[in-house]
Design an enzyme around this catalytic site. Structure first.
Site, PDB file in Angstrom:
ATOM      1  N   CYS A  64      13.483  10.493   7.009  1.00  0.00           N
ATOM      2  CA  CYS A  64      13.415  10.046   8.402  1.00  0.00           C
ATOM      3  C   CYS A  64      14.780  10.134   9.070  1.00  0.00           C
ATOM      4  O   CYS A  64      14.865  10.329  10.275  1.00  0.00           O
ATOM      5  CB  CYS A  64      12.869   8.636   8.475  1.00  0.00           C
ATOM      6  SG  CYS A  64      13.627   7.551   7.281  1.00  0.00           S
ATOM      7  N   GLU A 115       9.891   0.968  10.531  1.00  0.00           N
ATOM      8  CA  GLU A 115      10.912   2.001  10.329  1.00  0.00           C
ATOM      9  C   GLU A 115      10.201   3.328  10.494  1.00  0.00           C
ATOM     10  O   GLU A 115       9.386   3.703   9.656  1.00  0.00           O
ATOM     11  CB  GLU A 115      11.549   1.826   8.954  1.00  0.00           C
ATOM     12  CG  GLU A 115      12.894   2.496   8.862  1.00  0.00           C
ATOM     13  CD  GLU A 115      12.810   3.826   8.156  1.00  0.00           C
ATOM     14  OE1 GLU A 115      12.660   4.838   8.876  1.00  0.00           O
ATOM     15  OE2 GLU A 115      12.875   3.844   6.931  1.00  0.00           O
ATOM     16  N   GLU A 131      10.035  15.460  15.644  1.00  0.00           N
ATOM     17  CA  GLU A 131      10.389  15.364  14.231  1.00  0.00           C
ATOM     18  C   GLU A 131       9.613  16.427  13.455  1.00  0.00           C
ATOM     19  O   GLU A 131       8.391  16.469  13.502  1.00  0.00           O
ATOM     20  CB  GLU A 131      10.023  13.968  13.719  1.00  0.00           C
ATOM     21  CG  GLU A 131      10.448  13.729  12.284  1.00  0.00           C
ATOM     22  CD  GLU A 131      10.174  12.294  11.828  1.00  0.00           C
ATOM     23  OE1 GLU A 131       9.057  11.794  12.053  1.00  0.00           O
ATOM     24  OE2 GLU A 131      11.084  11.685  11.252  1.00  0.00           O
ATOM     25  N   LYS A 159       0.829  -1.209   0.000  1.00  0.00           N
ATOM     26  CA  LYS A 159       0.000   0.000   0.000  1.00  0.00           C
ATOM     27  C   LYS A 159       0.862   1.257   0.000  1.00  0.00           C
ATOM     28  O   LYS A 159       1.489   1.594   0.988  1.00  0.00           O
ATOM     29  CB  LYS A 159      -0.932   0.050   1.206  1.00  0.00           C
ATOM     30  CG  LYS A 159      -1.998   1.122   0.966  1.00  0.00           C
ATOM     31  CD  LYS A 159      -2.653   1.643   2.215  1.00  0.00           C
ATOM     32  CE  LYS A 159      -1.879   2.722   2.891  1.00  0.00           C
ATOM     33  NZ  LYS A 159      -1.783   3.991   2.141  1.00  0.00           N
TER      34      LYS A 159
HETATM   35  P1  NAI Z   1       1.651   8.133   8.300  1.00  0.00           P
HETATM   36  O1  NAI Z   1       2.435   7.268   9.222  1.00  0.00           O
HETATM   37  O2  NAI Z   1       0.231   8.438   8.650  1.00  0.00           O
HETATM   38  O3  NAI Z   1       1.642   7.491   6.819  1.00  0.00           O
HETATM   39  C1  NAI Z   1       2.535   6.491   6.364  1.00  0.00           C
HETATM   40  C2  NAI Z   1       1.753   5.376   5.698  1.00  0.00           C
HETATM   41  O4  NAI Z   1       0.932   4.733   6.670  1.00  0.00           O
HETATM   42  C3  NAI Z   1       0.804   5.840   4.601  1.00  0.00           C
HETATM   43  O5  NAI Z   1       0.789   4.870   3.578  1.00  0.00           O
HETATM   44  C4  NAI Z   1      -0.538   5.875   5.312  1.00  0.00           C
HETATM   45  O6  NAI Z   1      -1.645   5.732   4.460  1.00  0.00           O
HETATM   46  C5  NAI Z   1      -0.416   4.678   6.237  1.00  0.00           C
HETATM   47  N1  NAI Z   1      -1.298   4.699   7.410  1.00  0.00           N
HETATM   48  C6  NAI Z   1      -1.811   5.781   8.053  1.00  0.00           C
HETATM   49  N2  NAI Z   1      -2.549   5.373   9.105  1.00  0.00           N
HETATM   50  C7  NAI Z   1      -2.491   4.022   9.141  1.00  0.00           C
HETATM   51  C8  NAI Z   1      -3.034   3.016  10.006  1.00  0.00           C
HETATM   52  N3  NAI Z   1      -3.780   3.341  11.068  1.00  0.00           N
HETATM   53  N4  NAI Z   1      -2.749   1.718   9.756  1.00  0.00           N
HETATM   54  C9  NAI Z   1      -1.980   1.379   8.713  1.00  0.00           C
HETATM   55  N5  NAI Z   1      -1.443   2.274   7.854  1.00  0.00           N
HETATM   56  C10 NAI Z   1      -1.682   3.589   8.066  1.00  0.00           C
HETATM   57  O7  NAI Z   1       2.475   9.472   8.116  1.00  0.00           O
HETATM   58  P2  NAI Z   1       1.897  10.921   7.716  1.00  0.00           P
HETATM   59  O8  NAI Z   1       0.633  11.186   8.480  1.00  0.00           O
HETATM   60  O9  NAI Z   1       1.858  10.993   6.257  1.00  0.00           O
HETATM   61  O10 NAI Z   1       3.048  11.861   8.277  1.00  0.00           O
HETATM   62  C11 NAI Z   1       3.056  12.255   9.645  1.00  0.00           C
HETATM   63  C12 NAI Z   1       4.470  12.384  10.151  1.00  0.00           C
HETATM   64  O11 NAI Z   1       5.095  11.123  10.169  1.00  0.00           O
HETATM   65  C13 NAI Z   1       5.381  13.238   9.292  1.00  0.00           C
HETATM   66  O12 NAI Z   1       5.229  14.580   9.581  1.00  0.00           O
HETATM   67  C14 NAI Z   1       6.727  12.707   9.679  1.00  0.00           C
HETATM   68  O13 NAI Z   1       7.153  13.321  10.873  1.00  0.00           O
HETATM   69  C15 NAI Z   1       6.474  11.240   9.920  1.00  0.00           C
HETATM   70  N6  NAI Z   1       6.827  10.393   8.758  1.00  0.00           N
HETATM   71  C16 NAI Z   1       7.949   9.616   8.826  1.00  0.00           C
HETATM   72  C17 NAI Z   1       8.333   8.865   7.735  1.00  0.00           C
HETATM   73  C18 NAI Z   1       9.552   8.025   7.746  1.00  0.00           C
HETATM   74  O14 NAI Z   1      10.122   7.784   6.699  1.00  0.00           O
HETATM   75  N7  NAI Z   1       9.962   7.494   8.869  1.00  0.00           N
HETATM   76  C19 NAI Z   1       7.592   8.910   6.472  1.00  0.00           C
HETATM   77  C20 NAI Z   1       6.392   9.708   6.518  1.00  0.00           C
HETATM   78  C21 NAI Z   1       6.059  10.429   7.622  1.00  0.00           C
END
Ligand code: NAI
Ligand code: MG
Length: 500
Positions: free
Chosen positions: A313, A279, A410, A205
């Site tokens: 990240c 991660e 972050e 996904k």
């Molecule tokens: P997110 O963690 O909500 O999204 C990442 C993925 O998880 C997306 O594919 C999303 O659709 C999915 N997702 C969201 N809720 C879920 C759930 N309950 N169960 C399973 N999958 C789910 O991240 P978001 O809201 O886009 O960004 C928020 C913050 O997270 C950012 O500001 C940043 O600080 C951090 N982040 C860190 C990343 C990394 O590479 N470690 C990547 C993206 C965001």
């Protein structure tokens, strides 16, 4: 206090007297062409080797964050679609993928790698249009590295007994993989390549703001004639991800994204048979000692935080400078961020592109405001930002206290917090003082100090005298709330095998 660095100031410093001339910093725009790129008006779900309509009949718009223009619409998968995809993945696993010769699996993975290379120009342009990152990064980093990951793991497919000597190696089964928006195709490659090499089948996904290169990858997978159902790709938002996590017939979940969602996933699968790797976020320290080559260090700091708009990240978002070199480092940082070009991500001269979404921009603004309120001094470039789209000017803070939000949370944007230290012990203590532990950087001439710091920093990846360098052969992953499990290298196979 807030200072803005004007373009005039930068010009005057670099070439006194020429401040009003337009000669020094104007490059003619050099736009990457988009006429060779075909974005369909609509993308369906990729299930069982076919593009199929979503059960709900619902689609959502995907835009270009640099212009807010609509690019396409993609299907929104619900729990029924997840169930369909998992059934296809299970069937493909039992009937085909686990049974075929590992050298045959390798051939398919090699094919995907070569097709990514062949289509790299279009993939780079779509990645930039859908995600906002500068074309020079998608072209030179994301897409080549994505191909490299498939090449690398294709090589392991028939050599698993050498990766795990004297053990019987078997796949895990059906993997559910959920990825973020900061490196869309590259994260898909990090997830798919080791899982396929080890004989697993997959439901992937992509993130809701960046689905397009995943759909182009689905077309590549079809063209590579991968047996139907081996890879299924479902677009959708958090609800789709949650349904995939909850599906009882998924054997393993791999997630990259926010720490908040990572913890929710951990809770959701507690007590089930599912294996998990996470991660998550980071708040990486970049530590400059007084003996470091300062210009090289500043270049590394700039790359570490402004690269990809800080949507990384492992971004070096906290800078620790030894007190004796604070003055020259701050001066050089000011000078260097004043020369960063912010703007159209499709322009080959652009250094800093668009913020990925309005929500992310709001998060950055809120945290930056909190930094100003908490009394840190903000330095920001004053560049002319496009009137549409999501933008944030490169920024750094000095006078940041350890406990302030901008030193702890972050930000995931082009914002650096500068702190100071006197001794290596103090640097270590401060650097380790966050809930995260993904990566770190150390800048010093002294080899013994690098080794000592590396041993004591609680971070999965430590760069010495460089930053943000990636290679498929080298493992990546975190400590503490940055998650667990490793991706990349021989370590990256571990989560996708069962050993007996
Ligand atoms: P997110 O963690 O909500 O999204 C990442 C993925 O998880 C997306 O594919 C999303 O659709 C999915 N997702 C969201 N809720 C879920 C759930 N309950 N169960 C399973 N999958 C789910 O991240 P978001 O809201 O886009 O960004 C928020 C913050 O997270 C950012 O500001 C940043 O600080 C951090 N982040 C860190 C990343 C990394 O590479 N470690 C990547 C993206 C965001
Ligand atoms: Mg979220």
């Amino acid at each position: 206090m807030t200072t803005t660095i004007t373009e005039l100031e930068t010009r005057e410093r670099l070439q006194p007297g020429l401040a009003s001339s337009s000669m020094l910093w104007e490059y003619a725009p050099s736009l990457e062409s988009t006429d060779h790129v075909r974005v369909a008006p609509r993308y369906e779900l990729f299930i069982g080797g076919k593009f199929v309509e979503p059960h709900s009949g619902k689609y959502f718009e995907t835009i270009n964050p640099a212009t807010e223009e609509r690019l396409s619409e993609v299907a929104e998968a619900d729990a029924e679609d997840v169930d369909r995809a998992v059934k296809e993945a299970r069937r493909a696993y039992e009937k085909v993928w686990r049974k075929i010769a590992p050298s045959e699996r390798a051939k398919y993975i090699f094919r995907i790698a070569r097709l990514i290379q062949e289509k790299s120009r279009a993939l780079a342009v779509v990645e930039t249009m859908n995600g906002g990152k500068p074309i020079k990064e998608s072209r030179d980093i994301d897409i080549p590295l994505a191909a490299a990951h498939f090449f690398y793991y294709a090589g392991w497919a028939d050599k698993l007994e050498y990766a795990f000597p004297n053990r019987n190696v078997a796949p895990v089964g059906v993997a559910g993989q959920i990825i973020p928006w900061n490196f869309p195709l590259l994260m898909a490659a990090w997830k798919l390549a080791p899982a396929l090499a080890a004989g697993n089948t997959i439901v992937l996904k992509p993130a809701e703001t960046t689905p397009l290169t995943a759909m182009l990858l689905a077309e590549i997978i079809q063209e590579a004639e991968l047996p139907p159902g081996v890879v299924n790709i479902l677009t959708g938002a958090g609800g789709t991800g949650a349904a995939l996590v909850a599906h009882p017939d998924v054997d393993k979940i791999a997630f990259t994204g926010s720490t908040d969602v990572g913890k929710r996933i951990q809770r959701a699968i507690a007590g089930t048979k599912k294996k998990l790797t996470l991660e998550l976020g980071g708040k990486a320290p970049n530590i400059i000692f007084e003996d470091a080559p300062l210009d090289q260090a500043v270049e590394g700091i700039i790359n570490g935080i402004y690269f990809n708009q800080g949507h990384v990240c492992c971004a070096g978002s906290r800078l620790f400078v030894q007190e004796s070199v604070v003055e020259p480092i701050i001066r050089k940082l000011r000078e260097r961020i004043g020369t960063l070009r912010v703007g159209n991500p499709l322009d080959k001269n652009t250094d800093v592109g668009a913020i990925n979404s309005r929500a992310q921009l709001e998060k950055i603004r809120e945290l930056v405001d909190s930094g100003v309120e908490e009394g840190a001094e903000m330095v920001q470039t004053q560049c002319t930002l496009p009137s549409r789209g999501f933008w944030f000017a490169p920024t750094f803070f000095t006078g940041v206290s350890q406990s302030s939000r901008i030193a702890q949370e972050e930000i995931f944007g082009p914002v650096l917090s500068v702190l100071t230290f006197r001794s290596p012990e103090e640097a270590l203590e401060k650097a380790n003082n966050t809930p995260y532990g993904l990566s770190a950087g150390v800048w010093t001439e002294k080899g013994s100090r690098i080794l000592k710091m590396a041993a004591k920093l609680r971070a999965g990846v430590i760069w010495a005298n460089t930053y943000n360098k990636f290679d498929p052969a080298s493992p990546f992953g975190g400590y503490k709330e940055s998650g667990f499990g490793r991706e990349g290298g021989i370590h990256g196979l571990g989560p996708y095998v069962t050993l007996s």
